[in-house]
Design an enzyme around this catalytic site. Structure first.
Site, mmCIF file in Angstrom:
data_model
loop_
_atom_site.group_PDB
_atom_site.id
_atom_site.type_symbol
_atom_site.label_atom_id
_atom_site.label_comp_id
_atom_site.label_asym_id
_atom_site.label_seq_id
_atom_site.Cartn_x
_atom_site.Cartn_y
_atom_site.Cartn_z
ATOM 1 N N ASP A 120 -2.014 -2.392 17.416
ATOM 2 C CA ASP A 120 -3.163 -1.907 16.648
ATOM 3 C C ASP A 120 -2.688 -0.850 15.652
ATOM 4 O OD1 ASP A 120 -5.466 -0.723 15.674
ATOM 5 O OD2 ASP A 120 -6.482 -0.655 17.610
ATOM 6 N N GLU A 163 5.792 -5.118 1.251
ATOM 7 C CA GLU A 163 6.502 -4.232 0.322
ATOM 8 C C GLU A 163 7.971 -4.628 0.228
ATOM 9 O OE1 GLU A 163 7.184 0.544 -0.397
ATOM 10 O OE2 GLU A 163 5.423 -0.145 0.704
ATOM 11 N N HIS A 188 14.169 -0.705 -5.304
ATOM 12 C CA HIS A 188 12.856 -1.337 -5.139
ATOM 13 C C HIS A 188 12.606 -2.364 -6.238
ATOM 14 C CE1 HIS A 188 8.626 -1.586 -3.960
ATOM 15 N NE2 HIS A 188 8.343 -1.527 -5.245
#
Length: 431
Positions: A278, A85, A375
């Site tokens: 994990d 991202e 963004h």
């Protein structure tokens, strides 16, 4: 490399962002005293990867970026983030600058792993099993030699009868020290199940670890004076109030709470990917905790005092700094060297602060000028890079594409390619 030989933190240069990839690597290598031969994310040990999973055919590359100088509990940390991202690393770096004076801190208590055994029994065996602590400790002692030496080991047990299923549940709580301890916890569950069958004759239908550690949480908090939020005092107060309001929406709207918590996990999951933790276990436990009341709530909250914005988070974090793949994978080893983390508890605390900082950056952007502005700038860079690679766009074409995407507020590869074809057709007609 001896981590104790490092200084208390790795403070990267102010112009780190503007350096080339090679220069950034060299700066980090010099801090860590790595030689030019040492691994640095840019290759992979395929022999090791081949032995990690079945039917290995290759590996997936994730970009790893650095969040520099995030001040946590009075200490500066540089943090590796693996993410696809665009804005995650940029947003965290921005947050790190603002929160430098906000006294960002974490606190946590014990963090235990849980082995579970589900025993077939119509009778409630709680009175029998609650007194089994000493026996169970003896049964599992051979598995806990290393943990006991490090100060960990068996801590306690709990049990309850599930009448509707005719099942007795037994939870065994173990301090796994700096490891996440999945293999150990599964081994403990299987060993105890075997002894229960031999000792009492009860069939154990399920013996496995639990990924729910919602009773063991980390808390993080900051207090940011309004003057550090924006240059103008009135503007800062208004922005803080907007952040407070946006934060509160998630407590009434689950749809908003889900998105809020995803923003928290942007940073946390990024660090965990870079350290080979994990992430599935981590996120399963986090989202269970968010819904512990029967309704899905935000993990964080932001509110104002007379002169400050306060951010708080409470979150369970099932991670490790040793054991399993973490101790042998070169990328994971390097990530922990960069962070200069000395224990699992410190790592958990850092992650809680990273989650809060990620969330703060997102809420500030939403309250200020919308999430898309920062963004999209990074997303556009990806689009232009692809067009440059595939179609060799010129600087003139690049400028025209930027203007048109900004004018139309459309930032997609398909739209950019359509505009590029139009630009080139117009140029052909002029010739």
């Amino acid at each position: 490399m001896n981590l104790e030989s490092l200084s208390s933190f790795m403070e990267l240069s102010k112009n780190f962002r503007h350096k080339s990839v090679l220069e950034k690597r060299q700066e980090i290598k010099s801090f860590l005293e790595l030689s030019y031969k040492d691994f640095f994310y840019n290759n992979a040990n395929e022999d090791f990867l081949f032995n990690m999973i079945e039917n290995y055919i290759g590996y997936l590359s994730f970009p790893i970026g650095i969040v520099k100088n995030l001040k946590i509990n009075g200490k500066y940390y540089s943090l590796p983030i693996a993410t696809e991202e665009s804005s995650v690393v940029a947003a965290l770096n921005f947050a790190a600058k603002i929160l430098e004076n906000a006294d960002l801190r974490y606190s946590l208590g014990e963090v235990l792993g849980i082995s579970q055994i589900y025993i077939k029994s119509e009778k409630d065996l709680s009175k029998i099993f609650v007194d089994l602590g000493d026996k169970i400790k003896t049964w599992i002692e051979p598995l806990l030699t290393n943990m006991n030496q490090r100060g960990g080991g068996f801590r306690r047990l709990s049990t309850r009868h599930i009448k509707e299923l005719g099942i007795q549940k037994l939870n065994i709580y173990v301090d796994t020290c700096d490891a996440m301890g999945a293999n150990l916890l599964n081994s403990i569950a299987e060993r105890v199940a075997e002894f229960i069958f031999l000792e009492f004759g009860y069939e154990c239908v399920l013996k496995v670890l639990s990924n729910d550690i919602s009773e063991f949480t980390a808390k993080a908090r900051f207090v940011l004076d309004f003057k550090h939020l924006l240059p103008g005092k009135e503007d800062s107060w208004n922005l803080a109030k907007k952040i407070e309001l946006i934060s509160s929406i998630g407590f009434y709207e689950e749809e908003r709470a889900v998105t809020n918590n995803k923003g928290i996990m942007n940073g946390i999951t990024g660090v965990c990917l870079a350290t080979f933790n994990d992430t599935r276990a981590l996120e399963a436990s986090v989202h269970k905790f968010a819904s512990k009341s029967g309704k899905y709530f935000p993990l964080s909250k932001f509110y104002t005092t007379d002169n400050a914005l306060v951010g708080e988070i409470e979150i369970p974090l099932q991670v490790g700094t040793k054991g399993g793949v973490i101790s042998f994978n070169e990328a994971s080893i390097l990530s922990f060297k960069i962070m200069n983390v000395n224990s699992k508890s410190e790592f958990i605390g850092i992650l809680s602060c990273v989650g809060l900082a990620s969330n703060f950056a997102a809420l500030r952007a939403l309250a200020f000028n919308g999430i898309q502005k920062g963004h999209m700038r990074l997303h556009v860079n990806k689009i232009l890079h692809l067009l440059k690679t595939k179609y060799n766009i010129s600087d003139f074409e690049k400028d025209k594409l930027l203007l048109e995407m900004e004018r139309m507020n459309i930032y997609s590869f398909d739209f950019a390619f359509k505009i590029l074809k139009k630009i080139r057709l117009e140029n052909e007609n002029k010739v």
